[in-house]
Design an enzyme around this catalytic site. Structure first.
Site: not given
Ligand code: NAD
Length: 437
Positions: A127, A231, A233-235
């Site tokens: 990472k 949430g 969002g995108n997911v």
């Protein structure tokens, strides 16, 4: 002069530049089992890493570069490369102390080792982190371009032991800037052959995990069940669609963005879906009466303040690092009888989507689809059942069972290249990488 762990990354960048230390590392020497620092000024820090039992986890290499343009520090953290080059995204975020910056990088890169291993990918774990300076206007496209091009050159200097990608705080344009300076990046823009937004596949992977957990715990399907989602969002948004396709009884959702909530309520009127807008500190969604709780917003939401109030028998969501402290909160959920499906087991499709993008694309790719099917032993579905069964047999939390399984798999060596990426790490030490800027 010794370099202090507690220094703010912005001050540290200035101090290091004054000492003409532009690149530095901590490399693990497998022969002596010692952490080798690149400079004598870093000896104390190397000792602290050597003694650390929480996050260091014998990272093969921690590499750092001091920006030549701004007061920021960049890192490439290589945890374990037995399965292949270390792969994982780069986070661009605020840190108050250099220690927090280093620890976040190490925790995230070890997490990628585990995620990639459980997914059966022939990639190791790594990472990147870039410390975000408080005063810098990072909305300025020229500033971002300069930061991410510089990061790309840093990644090139690592000779491929670490392959970077998009993560929190970075976007496709940033990845394009990195790609202009290095080939060692994935999730590149679609117009130059990249794999595109992985969020819908991520949502499907999480839903597969839910199906496996519901079958395992309740001996039934998702049909008629109540799901609470934090949430949208995108997911979260595509997840709603996948759940409705499975005829769930009810979806209760929330988001801190009121416009988003309104448009979702509009789009899904006359379905089993309802959403509400909440304040950032409103955790009420976590305490809903439901069959599955799906955290899809931020991490660390499962902790001693929230766990006692949770009523869901199953938790399965996309958010990274949902347990604030896995050693404390995993057993607390187990004791309460809540089945917690580890996030990194079910949210793998982000990395799966981009990990092998250099091998090209084909519609209905069987090598991609097997992750979200039900047959393959490494599929989300099969792995979830395997982890839950092992946890039950060993009377431990699923988080612990998943860690143990991933730890074992992460030592398997790449079928063609073996542990070659570690040779790259060692070669950086032997060739004086730290002097190369
Ligand atoms: P996103 O930023 O698009 O969506 C997050 C949503 O959560 C936003 O709409 C935001 O308004 C909302 N939110 C933030 N705080 C909230 C709160 N306290 N209560 C309710 N809503 C809140 O992110 P995403 O891409 O949908 O990812 C969701 C999570 O899954 C993140 O933790 C991410 O790291 C993780 N994840 C995503 C992917 C992927 O493919 N996108 C892959 C792996 C893991």
């Amino acid at each position: 002069m010794a370099i202090n762990w507690n220094t703010h990354p912005e001050s540290l960048a200035r101090e290091l530049r004054a000492l003409q230390i532009n690149r530095f590392y901590f490399i693990y020497d497998p022969a002596t089992k010692k952490v080798i620092p690149s400079h004598p000024e870093l000896a104390e820090m190397a000792q602290a890493l050597q003694a650390d039992e929480r996050d260091y986890a014998q990272h093969e290499g921690l590499f750092f570069q001091v920006s030549q343009n701004y007061d920021l520090i960049m890192s490439g953290n290589v945890h374990r490369t037995s399965r292949g080059q270390a792969a994982g995204g780069t986070r661009f975020w605020f840190y108050n102390r250099f220690e927090d910056f280093v620890r976040d990088g190490m925790r995230l890169s070890k997490g990628m080792t585990y995620k990639n291993a459980l997914a059966g990918l022939w990639w190791g774990g790594g990472k990147g982190v870039i410390s975000r300076p408080e005063g810098l206007d990072v909305r300025d496209p020229e500033v971002r371009k300069k930061i991410f091009q510089e990061y790309g050159s840093f990644i090139t200097s690592l000779k491929g032991c670490y392959i970077t990608a998009e993560d929190v705080g970075t976007n496709t344009t940033d990845i394009g800037s990195i790609f202009s300076k290095t080939r060692f990046v994935i999730s590149i823009p679609e117009e130059v052959g990249g794999s595109g937004n992985p969020s819908a596949p991520t949502a499907l992977g999480v839903v597969r995990g839910m199906e496996a957990a519901v079958e395992w715990k309740m001996k039934s399907s998702l049909e008629g069940k109540t799901i609470a989602i934090q949430g949208l969002g995108n997911v979260g948004r595509p997840m709603v669609r996948y759940l409705l396709e499975r005829n769930v009884g009810k979806i209760i959702a929330c988001d801190i963005n009121p416009e988003l909530v309104e448009s979702m309520n509009q789009d899904f009127r006359e379905t089993a879906f309802t959403a509400r807008a909440v304040d950032r500190n409103d955790s009420s969604i976590l305490f809903e009466e439901c069959d599955v709780l799906a955290p899809c917003a931020t991490g660390a939401i499962l902790n001693p303040n929230t766990i006692p109030e949770i009523k869901a028998p199953i938790i399965c969501g996309a958010a990274n690092n949902q347990l604030e402290d896995s050693e404390r909160d995993g057993p607390a959920l187990l004791e309460k009888g809540v089945v917690y499906v580890p996030d990194y087991l079910v949210n793998r499709m982000g990395i799966v989507n981009c990990a092998n993008e250099q091998y090209g694309y084909t519609p209905n790719d069987p090598y991609f689809n097997r992750h979200i099917g039900t047959e393959w032993e490494n599929s989300v579905y099969q792995m979830t059942k395997k982890v839950l069964t092992q946890a039950e047999e060993n009377q431990c939390s699923p988080a612990k069972a998943a860690d143990e399984l991933a730890e074992k798999l992460s030592h398997e060596e790449h079928p063609l290249f073996g542990h070659r990426a570690q040779l790259i790490v060692q070669s950086l030490r032997d060739t004086g990488w730290e002097q190369s800027l």
